[in-house]
Design a protein around this motif. Structure first.
Motif, PDB file in Angstrom:
ATOM      1  N   UNK A 263       0.964  -1.063  -0.125  1.00  0.00           N
ATOM      2  CA  UNK A 263      -0.135   0.185   0.202  1.00  0.00           C
ATOM      3  C   UNK A 263       0.885   1.398   0.001  1.00  0.00           C
ATOM      4  N   UNK A 264       1.793   1.312   0.901  1.00  0.00           N
ATOM      5  CA  UNK A 264       2.657   2.498   0.926  1.00  0.00           C
ATOM      6  C   UNK A 264       3.421   2.654  -0.245  1.00  0.00           C
ATOM      7  N   UNK A 265       4.007   1.335  -0.678  1.00  0.00           N
ATOM      8  CA  UNK A 265       5.129   1.684  -1.851  1.00  0.00           C
ATOM      9  C   UNK A 265       4.267   1.941  -3.228  1.00  0.00           C
ATOM     10  N   UNK A 266       3.081   1.393  -3.434  1.00  0.00           N
ATOM     11  CA  UNK A 266       2.197   2.043  -4.557  1.00  0.00           C
ATOM     12  C   UNK A 266       2.051   3.405  -4.409  1.00  0.00           C
ATOM     13  N   UNK A 267       1.686   4.193  -3.422  1.00  0.00           N
ATOM     14  CA  UNK A 267       1.511   5.271  -3.100  1.00  0.00           C
ATOM     15  C   UNK A 267       2.659   6.214  -3.449  1.00  0.00           C
TER      16      UNK A 267
ATOM     17  N   UNK B 165       3.274   9.116  -6.353  1.00  0.00           N
ATOM     18  CA  UNK B 165       3.546  10.415  -5.966  1.00  0.00           C
ATOM     19  C   UNK B 165       4.710  10.816  -6.992  1.00  0.00           C
ATOM     20  N   UNK B 166       5.657   9.748  -7.122  1.00  0.00           N
ATOM     21  CA  UNK B 166       6.681   9.982  -8.005  1.00  0.00           C
ATOM     22  C   UNK B 166       6.275  10.243  -9.617  1.00  0.00           C
ATOM     23  N   UNK B 167       5.334   9.459 -10.012  1.00  0.00           N
ATOM     24  CA  UNK B 167       5.024   9.441 -11.444  1.00  0.00           C
ATOM     25  C   UNK B 167       4.131  10.931 -11.517  1.00  0.00           C
TER      26      UNK B 167
ATOM     27  N   UNK C  94      -2.052   4.977  -7.649  1.00  0.00           N
ATOM     28  CA  UNK C  94      -2.758   5.316  -6.397  1.00  0.00           C
ATOM     29  C   UNK C  94      -3.747   4.673  -5.996  1.00  0.00           C
ATOM     30  N   UNK C  95      -4.725   4.449  -7.114  1.00  0.00           N
ATOM     31  CA  UNK C  95      -6.154   3.863  -7.000  1.00  0.00           C
ATOM     32  C   UNK C  95      -5.723   2.477  -6.162  1.00  0.00           C
TER      33      UNK C  95
END
Length: 272
Positions: free
Chosen positions: A132-136, A140-142, A193-194
């Motif tokens: 969850x944290x990694x995907x978010x 943010x980076x993209x 993010x989704x």
């Protein structure tokens, strides 16, 4: 001691790299640009080394505290900017993106740097939350890159309106390409993010038997998702292009930054 030395080295090399890109931005100095690029490459290596050493020192993935989250965010930004530079040679993009990355990393100095509490450690060992944290953070980076392209679009559009012709216009790139790249990175960031939000909801339900829908960070996360969804809807369905979409994308990123820092101030659930 080793971590402090690596971190200090990162700040020094990152500062010199940003300064080099700024000099190139003002003077169009390709030699300085190449030096700045290699300094940024050194920053990437040092950041990766820092993450590896911290992982070994604390025996966990380094994304459990505010400091670690900001630092990883900065590393993702550097990584993506180096990749983009390899394929597109957008010098000004590298400058703007890494201003953000350096700012995030600098702010992280004031965040708690120690290990997490036993209670939080127990919660965060769940792989679901780690994903969850990694995907978010990846989203943010993209979104940061998408924002940078929209900012370049904004600058280029205003320069063209004022008829300020020169080499700088050519180096920024044409409006169509800037708009397209902004769309591409938003398209990549939106599903990340989704998925991150969905996994966060599932984790909260499994762990606590409830979802804090009215938590300020949760609400603002949905607002960010809505704004980027609106951007994609306008682009794909309505076939809109141009200045207004660039402004919408810039506004969405500003809301994202507010959302990112809410966990330290107003959120009762997202306490790191």
């Amino acid at each position: 001691m080793l971590l402090n030395f690596i971190y200090l080295s990162i700040v020094v090399f990152y500062s010199l790299s940003i300064l080099g890109f700024f000099i190139d931005f003002i003077q169009n100095n390709q030699r300085v640009n190449r030096i700045a690029f290699w300094l940024l490459s050194i920053v990437w290596v040092l950041q990766l080394l820092f993450l590896i050493v911290r992982t070994m020192e604390y025996n966990r993935l380094p994304l459990m505290t505010i400091f670690e989250g900001m630092f990883l965010y900065s590393w993702i930004v550097v990584t993506l900017s180096l990749i983009i530079n390899k394929f597109y040679k957008k010098d000004f993009l590298i400058f703007f993106v890494n201003l953000i990355g350096f700012g995030i990393m600098t702010i992280s100095i004031f965040a708690p740097t120690g290990d997490v509490s036993p209670r939080l450690t127990e919660l965060l060992i769940l792989e679901l939350l780690v994903i969850h944290v990694t995907l978010l953070l990846l989203s943010y980076g993209t979104f940061t890159l998408s924002f940078a392209f929209s900012m370049l679009y904004f600058i280029q559009n205003n320069m063209l309106k004022r008829k300020r012709w020169g080499k700088r216009i050519k180096r920024i790139g044409n409006l169509s390409t800037l708009g397209q790249l902004s769309y591409i990175f938003t398209l990549i960031g939106f599903p990340l993010m989704l998925l991150g939000i969905i996994l966060g909801v599932i984790w909260a339900w499994v762990k606590f038997g409830m979802v804090p829908w009215f938590d300020v960070k949760v609400l603002s996360s949905f607002l960010v998702l809505f704004m980027y969804g609106l951007f994609l809807f306008q682009w794909v369905v309505k076939k809109k292009r141009g200045y207004s979409l660039a402004l919408l994308n810039i506004a969405a990123f500003l809301v994202l930054l507010i959302n990112y820092f809410l966990s330290t101030s107003f959120s009762n659930f997202h306490i790191w």
